[in-house]
Design a protein around this motif. Structure first.
Motif, short mmCIF file in Angstrom:
data_model
loop_
_atom_site.label_atom_id
_atom_site.label_comp_id
_atom_site.label_asym_id
_atom_site.label_seq_id
_atom_site.Cartn_x
_atom_site.Cartn_y
_atom_site.Cartn_z
N UNK A 110 29.37 66.78 82.10
CA UNK A 110 29.02 67.43 83.37
C UNK A 110 30.14 67.24 84.39
N UNK A 111 30.11 68.04 85.43
CA UNK A 111 31.14 67.99 86.46
C UNK A 111 30.56 67.60 87.81
N UNK A 112 31.38 66.95 88.62
CA UNK A 112 31.00 66.55 89.97
C UNK A 112 32.02 67.14 90.94
N UNK A 113 31.51 67.76 92.01
CA UNK A 113 32.41 68.38 92.98
C UNK A 113 32.86 69.77 92.56
N UNK A 114 32.17 70.36 91.60
CA UNK A 114 32.47 71.74 91.19
C UNK A 114 31.49 72.67 91.88
N UNK A 115 31.99 73.45 92.83
CA UNK A 115 31.15 74.40 93.55
C UNK A 115 30.79 75.56 92.63
N UNK A 116 29.92 76.43 93.11
CA UNK A 116 29.43 77.52 92.26
C UNK A 116 30.58 78.39 91.75
N UNK A 117 31.57 78.64 92.60
CA UNK A 117 32.67 79.51 92.18
C UNK A 117 33.68 78.80 91.28
N UNK A 118 33.49 77.49 91.04
CA UNK A 118 34.39 76.73 90.17
C UNK A 118 33.74 76.39 88.82
N UNK A 119 32.55 76.90 88.57
CA UNK A 119 31.86 76.54 87.34
C UNK A 119 32.58 77.04 86.10
N UNK A 120 33.19 78.21 86.16
CA UNK A 120 33.90 78.72 84.98
C UNK A 120 35.10 77.83 84.65
N UNK A 121 35.74 77.29 85.66
CA UNK A 121 36.85 76.36 85.43
C UNK A 121 36.34 75.10 84.74
N UNK A 122 35.17 74.63 85.17
CA UNK A 122 34.58 73.46 84.51
C UNK A 122 34.23 73.77 83.06
N UNK A 123 33.73 74.97 82.80
CA UNK A 123 33.38 75.35 81.43
C UNK A 123 34.59 75.22 80.51
N UNK A 124 35.75 75.66 80.97
CA UNK A 124 36.97 75.59 80.15
C UNK A 124 37.35 74.13 79.90
N UNK A 125 37.23 73.31 80.93
CA UNK A 125 37.55 71.89 80.77
C UNK A 125 36.60 71.24 79.77
N UNK A 126 35.31 71.49 79.93
CA UNK A 126 34.31 70.87 79.06
C UNK A 126 34.50 71.28 77.60
N UNK A 127 34.91 72.52 77.37
CA UNK A 127 35.09 73.01 76.01
C UNK A 127 36.16 72.24 75.25
N UNK A 128 37.13 71.68 75.97
CA UNK A 128 38.23 70.96 75.33
C UNK A 128 37.94 69.48 75.10
N UNK A 129 36.90 68.96 75.72
CA UNK A 129 36.63 67.52 75.63
C UNK A 129 36.31 67.08 74.20
N UNK A 130 35.39 67.74 73.48
CA UNK A 130 35.13 67.30 72.11
C UNK A 130 36.37 67.35 71.23
N UNK A 131 37.21 68.36 71.42
CA UNK A 131 38.42 68.47 70.61
C UNK A 131 39.31 67.25 70.80
#
Length: 484
Positions: A110-131
């Motif tokens: 999950x992300x902290x400090x990600x506003x509604x318009x930054x959620x897609x950026x968080x999605x990209x970050x989260x997708x790389x974490x398991x890798x």
């Protein structure tokens, strides 16, 4: 003198009553039927989830708000209301799913400090974490034991509390009083979000958008910015309960606390990794400098562990990581037919040619679990596991049912197995066919046991030397009646 006759009110009411009832019936027919709000509320909630699944987060928020506005008394409104807060949970989705959450380690990102318009950026970050996490050799070997889930958490603002400033964020991101200003969050708020993610194990990795460095503990690894390089180190704290092996002082910590890989004594017989020293494993000893201080704290290796500044878990840390995985994951996934508890009165009848049993075991990436089949007469059947009475430090895990550590070691079986092997068919399935022609009539206990030897090709030593709680092994058993 004339008298006025008054009609009895009882009889007048009786005369009017049919007319009143007829009028009420007509009114009832003319009024529209009251619609149950639950069904349309659930439909609107489902529509909001579809927006979320497509990454249309603003539309999803508006749809959740409509649920609350139009159907405030519905059960869906309660869940929708949490998803419309200025700072709060929005939804969750799988990033990498290996199997059922009931027998996996579920890690929520999950992300902290990600506003509604930054959620897609968080999605990209989260997708790389398991890798990134699964590049680490130990975790890569047990990749199939993990599920990774993304939880979108919206913050009204993107700041980090500290230096006299406070921001409206979902997880209470704050600057800690360390020398470098490590970032922290409120673990209670993280756990609140986890309650909205089904099957979670209380394990979260939180990326604080404007934070620096990282911290870990209590099931939560907190990462400043987008530094995925610190994820494995902090995950070592939060999931495996490992201590720091570096010597750099980051803050005043007080008395050194013993951990799997940190000791406040140099006595080789007292450190928690004493069994590795006794086994004379090269490179394992007692080395001063750990827990953020150069003196009066000791570790198993001179350097190179990921809990220091290295790339790999040292042997004691790797051992604990595997044991913690198995405290949540059963080596046996499922079986056919359904197994019988020790006290069951029912049994399978072996009156024909044979009975076929199948067991599916977990599959590490490069080695196979050891599987044995035993047939024991009823009088000699083991009573059950030897309970350890330990919780396996289950406080770090979010499962209300506890961990597998409390079960203890399985009872010892006498005699040689009927069949053993470590080469299952595709999907981890092992099959055993029980034939009755060579068996005396009576009741038997058929037991299948699976065990992870943790012996990986190319490594001289097994990855686990000491399994105090017996979590590396599991069994399924059936009662079988052999007809005369």
């Amino acid at each position: 003198m004339g008298r006025t006759r008054l009609s009895s009110p009882v009889w007048r009411g009786a005369a009017v009553l049919p007319l009143v009832l007829l009028w009420c019936a007509n009114v009832a027919i003319s009024l529209p039927a009251q619609e149950d709000p639950e069904e349309p509320a659930q439909e609107l909630f489902a529509a909001a989830l579809k927006f979320y699944d497509k990454g249309k987060y603003a539309e999803a928020r508006r749809a959740f708000a409509k649920v609350v506005e139009r159907f405030p008394d519905s059960s869906a409104a309660s869940a929708a209301k949490r998803r419309t807060r200025p700072s709060g949970f929005l939804g969750w989705t799988d990033i990498l799913r290996s199997g059922d959450s009931a027998n996996r380690v579920d890690v929520v990102i999950m992300g902290e400090g990600y506003t509604l318009d930054k959620q897609r950026a968080f999605d990209k970050l989260a997708a790389n974490v398991p890798k990134f996490i699964l590049r680490q050799k130990t975790l890569a070997e047990y990749e199939a034991y993990f599920n990774f889930i993304r939880a979108n958490v919206v913050s009204a603002e993107d700041g980090v509390d500290g230096f006299g400033r406070e921001y409206d964020t979902a997880l209470g991101g704050k600057t800690l009083s360390t020398y470098a200003g490590h970032v922290g969050i409120e673990n209670g708020l993280v756990r609140e979000v986890l309650t909205d993610v089904p099957g979670n194990d209380g394990q979260a990795i939180v990326f604080v958008r404007l934070g620096v460095l990282g911290t870990g503990g209590g099931g939560v690894a907190t990462i400043g910015g987008q530094s995925v390089k610190t994820v494995v180190h902090e995950f070592g704290h939060s999931f495996f309960g490992l201590g720091d092996e570096y010597t750099s002082e980051t803050h005043k910590r007080g008395k050194v606390r013993n951990a799997v890989n940190v000791s406040n004594t140099p006595d080789e017989s007292e450190v928690s990794w004493a069994h590795w020293i006794e086994a004379e494993v090269p490179g394992i000893g007692v080395y001063e400098g750990a827990a953020g201080q150069a003196r009066d704290a000791w570790k198993p290796t001179p350097g190179g562990c990921v809990m220091d500044t290295g790339e790999f878990f040292c042997f004691p840390c790797r051992e604990e990581a595997i044991l913690d995985i198995y405290r949540l994951v059963d080596p046996i996934e499922t079986c056919e037919p359904e197994a019988h508890p020790r006290g069951a009165t029912t049994a399978l009848e072996l009156a024909g040619d044979a009975l076929v049993f199948r067991v599916q075991v977990m599959e590490p990436s490069t080695h196979a679990l050891e599987v044995e089949w035993h047939l024991v007469p009823e009088a000699l059947a083991p009573q059950g596991p030897v309970a350890s009475g330990r919780s396996g430090r289950s406080g770090r895990f979010g499962r209300s049912r506890g961990t597998r550590a409390a079960r203890g070691h399985l009872a010892e079986l006498q005699g040689e197995p009927l069949l053993e092997g470590a080469n299952p068919k595709r999907g981890g399935w092992h099959t055993f066919t029980l034939k009755g022609r060579d068996l005396a009539p009576g009741r038997y206990r058929l037991i299948c046991r699976a065990r992870d030897t943790t012996r990986v090709r190319g490594d001289r030593w097994p990855w686990v030397l000491k399994d105090t709680d017996g979590v590396l092994e599991s069994e399924r058993a059936w009662w079988v009646d052999v007809a005369p």
